[in-house]
Enzyme design. Structure first.
Site, PDB file in Angstrom:
ATOM      1  N   LYS A 254       0.804  -1.082   0.134  1.00  0.00           N
ATOM      2  CA  LYS A 254      -0.062  -0.045   0.056  1.00  0.00           C
ATOM      3  C   LYS A 254       0.920   1.361   0.096  1.00  0.00           C
ATOM      4  O   LYS A 254       0.499   2.107  -0.756  1.00  0.00           O
ATOM      5  CB  LYS A 254      -0.817  -0.045   1.256  1.00  0.00           C
ATOM      6  CG  LYS A 254      -1.878  -1.075   1.234  1.00  0.00           C
ATOM      7  CD  LYS A 254      -2.795  -1.104   2.553  1.00  0.00           C
ATOM      8  CE  LYS A 254      -2.303  -1.202   3.809  1.00  0.00           C
ATOM      9  NZ  LYS A 254      -1.713  -2.569   4.088  1.00  0.00           N
TER      10      LYS A 254
ATOM     11  N   ARG B 149      -9.230   0.745   9.375  1.00  0.00           N
ATOM     12  CA  ARG B 149      -8.674  -0.667   9.632  1.00  0.00           C
ATOM     13  C   ARG B 149      -9.838  -1.389  10.614  1.00  0.00           C
ATOM     14  O   ARG B 149      -9.515  -2.538  10.753  1.00  0.00           O
ATOM     15  CB  ARG B 149      -7.339  -0.518  10.326  1.00  0.00           C
ATOM     16  CG  ARG B 149      -6.076  -0.896   9.644  1.00  0.00           C
ATOM     17  CD  ARG B 149      -4.949  -0.772  10.706  1.00  0.00           C
ATOM     18  NE  ARG B 149      -3.971  -1.669  10.219  1.00  0.00           N
ATOM     19  CZ  ARG B 149      -2.881  -0.987   9.708  1.00  0.00           C
ATOM     20  NH1 ARG B 149      -2.933   0.303   9.120  1.00  0.00           N
ATOM     21  NH2 ARG B 149      -1.564  -1.456   9.381  1.00  0.00           N
TER      22      ARG B 149
ATOM     23  N   ARG C 223      11.946  -5.851   4.055  1.00  0.00           N
ATOM     24  CA  ARG C 223      11.690  -4.435   3.776  1.00  0.00           C
ATOM     25  C   ARG C 223      12.882  -3.760   4.631  1.00  0.00           C
ATOM     26  O   ARG C 223      12.965  -3.899   5.949  1.00  0.00           O
ATOM     27  CB  ARG C 223      10.092  -4.235   4.218  1.00  0.00           C
ATOM     28  CG  ARG C 223      10.092  -2.587   4.443  1.00  0.00           C
ATOM     29  CD  ARG C 223       8.568  -2.218   4.234  1.00  0.00           C
ATOM     30  NE  ARG C 223       7.845  -2.606   5.454  1.00  0.00           N
ATOM     31  CZ  ARG C 223       6.344  -2.385   5.750  1.00  0.00           C
ATOM     32  NH1 ARG C 223       5.885  -1.759   4.608  1.00  0.00           N
ATOM     33  NH2 ARG C 223       5.887  -2.791   6.842  1.00  0.00           N
TER      34      ARG C 223
ATOM     35  N   ARG D 239      11.832  -1.926  10.218  1.00  0.00           N
ATOM     36  CA  ARG D 239      10.462  -1.566  11.379  1.00  0.00           C
ATOM     37  C   ARG D 239      10.626  -2.572  12.279  1.00  0.00           C
ATOM     38  O   ARG D 239      10.925  -3.854  11.864  1.00  0.00           O
ATOM     39  CB  ARG D 239       9.329  -1.489  10.659  1.00  0.00           C
ATOM     40  CG  ARG D 239       9.253  -0.180   9.915  1.00  0.00           C
ATOM     41  CD  ARG D 239       7.879  -0.060   9.040  1.00  0.00           C
ATOM     42  NE  ARG D 239       6.835  -0.588   9.802  1.00  0.00           N
ATOM     43  CZ  ARG D 239       5.432  -0.745   9.094  1.00  0.00           C
ATOM     44  NH1 ARG D 239       5.150   0.102   8.065  1.00  0.00           N
ATOM     45  NH2 ARG D 239       4.433  -1.181   9.708  1.00  0.00           N
TER      46      ARG D 239
ATOM     47  N   ARG E 190       0.126  -9.317  13.033  1.00  0.00           N
ATOM     48  CA  ARG E 190      -0.482  -8.500  12.376  1.00  0.00           C
ATOM     49  C   ARG E 190      -1.598  -8.946  11.094  1.00  0.00           C
ATOM     50  O   ARG E 190      -2.437  -8.318  10.841  1.00  0.00           O
ATOM     51  CB  ARG E 190       0.730  -7.457  11.640  1.00  0.00           C
ATOM     52  CG  ARG E 190       1.215  -6.439  12.417  1.00  0.00           C
ATOM     53  CD  ARG E 190       2.618  -6.107  11.972  1.00  0.00           C
ATOM     54  NE  ARG E 190       2.684  -5.117  10.790  1.00  0.00           N
ATOM     55  CZ  ARG E 190       3.589  -5.277   9.927  1.00  0.00           C
ATOM     56  NH1 ARG E 190       4.745  -5.633  10.150  1.00  0.00           N
ATOM     57  NH2 ARG E 190       3.514  -4.344   9.003  1.00  0.00           N
TER      58      ARG E 190
HETATM   59  P1  AMP Z   1       1.196   0.330   8.998  1.00  0.00           P
HETATM   60  O1  AMP Z   1       2.393   1.171   8.565  1.00  0.00           O
HETATM   61  O2  AMP Z   1      -0.017   1.104   8.151  1.00  0.00           O
HETATM   62  O3  AMP Z   1       1.608  -0.937   8.873  1.00  0.00           O
HETATM   63  O4  AMP Z   1       0.763   0.413  10.440  1.00  0.00           O
HETATM   64  C1  AMP Z   1       1.732   0.327  11.377  1.00  0.00           C
HETATM   65  C2  AMP Z   1       1.049   0.186  12.805  1.00  0.00           C
HETATM   66  O5  AMP Z   1       0.423   1.332  12.969  1.00  0.00           O
HETATM   67  C3  AMP Z   1      -0.343  -1.011  12.840  1.00  0.00           C
HETATM   68  O6  AMP Z   1       0.190  -2.361  13.004  1.00  0.00           O
HETATM   69  C4  AMP Z   1      -0.891  -0.398  14.148  1.00  0.00           C
HETATM   70  O7  AMP Z   1      -0.461  -0.754  15.092  1.00  0.00           O
HETATM   71  C5  AMP Z   1      -0.747   1.266  13.682  1.00  0.00           C
HETATM   72  N1  AMP Z   1      -1.990   1.581  12.874  1.00  0.00           N
HETATM   73  C6  AMP Z   1      -1.755   2.263  11.735  1.00  0.00           C
HETATM   74  N2  AMP Z   1      -2.887   2.398  11.199  1.00  0.00           N
HETATM   75  C7  AMP Z   1      -3.757   2.178  12.034  1.00  0.00           C
HETATM   76  C8  AMP Z   1      -5.351   2.135  12.370  1.00  0.00           C
HETATM   77  N3  AMP Z   1      -6.036   2.811  11.104  1.00  0.00           N
HETATM   78  N4  AMP Z   1      -5.924   1.794  13.253  1.00  0.00           N
HETATM   79  C9  AMP Z   1      -5.297   1.348  14.331  1.00  0.00           C
HETATM   80  N5  AMP Z   1      -4.011   1.026  14.326  1.00  0.00           N
HETATM   81  C10 AMP Z   1      -3.085   1.443  13.299  1.00  0.00           C
END
Ligand code: AMP
Length: 231
Positions: A13, A89, A128, A161, A172
């Protein structure tokens, strides 16, 4: 254009969003990036959410929804177009987003559902690397930097990360399947869903989507209907 990017972790994404941002000249709003910035700056919010994010759990709905509401109402992103990456989410977030969009009268045009297979997801996430300074994404095999651990774009240091290890990736994925996958149906029911094969390289996907947006744009111009046909 106003786009939501849906799909499991590792669907690409963020990478696709960075390419579409250039091509469409619209904002890229990533809740993950915003939360990581808060953590990096050790703000009160950053400290509060650190454990959740690093363990692969979700941050509470009201925190992320507030962040998105501020972004969409503050700087006219609603009108000019944007991509939401990593939000919504949960079903609650999707409903709250609809309420915000109704208020600012800028509904989304399309929810892009990026479907990817598990081996591709694992391979992408474990390899990554991300630039500490500018956030540019790299991959040790698929998109290696010219100089090891150094960002091609800004010279910043690349890092892995903390949530990109196999154990947290599994968590996740579980969270994704339980909380996020059901909202695919939510957007399907709204006739906003467009499904794409996210096992493909992001560049190829970007070209295919630009073609689709152009074709649909021309068709909707002729028919007077919305910009995209849903799946
Ligand atoms: P991402 O970079 O999108 O993979 O997000 C990394 C982490 O941020 C996720 O595993 C969640 O812990 C938190 N996070 C990001 N977006 C959301 C969301 N919309 N709702 C809840 N937690 C989020």
């Amino acid at each position: 254009m106003r786009i939501i990017l849906l799909g499991p972790p590792g669907a690409g994404k963020g990478t696709l969003a960075k390419l579409l941002k250039e091509a469409l000249n619209i904002a890229h709003i990533s809740t993950g990036d915003i939360l990581r910035e808060e953590m990096k700056n050790q703000t009160p919010l950053g400290m509060e959410i650190k454990k959740l994010v690093e363990s692969g759990a979700l941050v509470p709905d009201e925190i992320v929804t507030k962040i998105i509401e501020n972004k969409l109402t503050a700087n006219k992103n609603g009108a000019q177009g944007y991509m939401l990456d990593g939000f919504p989410r949960t079903k609650v977030q999707a409903e709250q987003l609809d309420a915000i969009l109704t208020k600012i009268r800028h509904p989304i045009d399309v929810a892009l559902y990026m479907e990817a297979s598990v081996p591709v997801i694992i391979q992408r996430l474990t390899g990554r690397r991300v630039c500490k300074k500018c956030g540019a994404p790299f991959h040790i095999k698929n998109r290696p930097p010219k100089k090891q651990d150094i960002c091609d774009l800004c010279g910043g240091e690349l890092y892995q990360r903390p949530d990109d290890n196999e154990e947290t990736i599994r968590k996740r994925m579980k969270v994704y399947l339980e909380s996020t996958a059901p909202i695919v149906d939510y957007y399907h029911a709204q006739r906003k869903l467009v499904k794409v094969d996210a096992d493909k390289e992001s560049e190829i996907l970007k070209d295919e989507l630009m073609q689709l947006f152009n074709d649909q744009g021309k068709a909707s111009h002729k028919s007077g209907h919305g910009p995209l046909k849903s799946s």
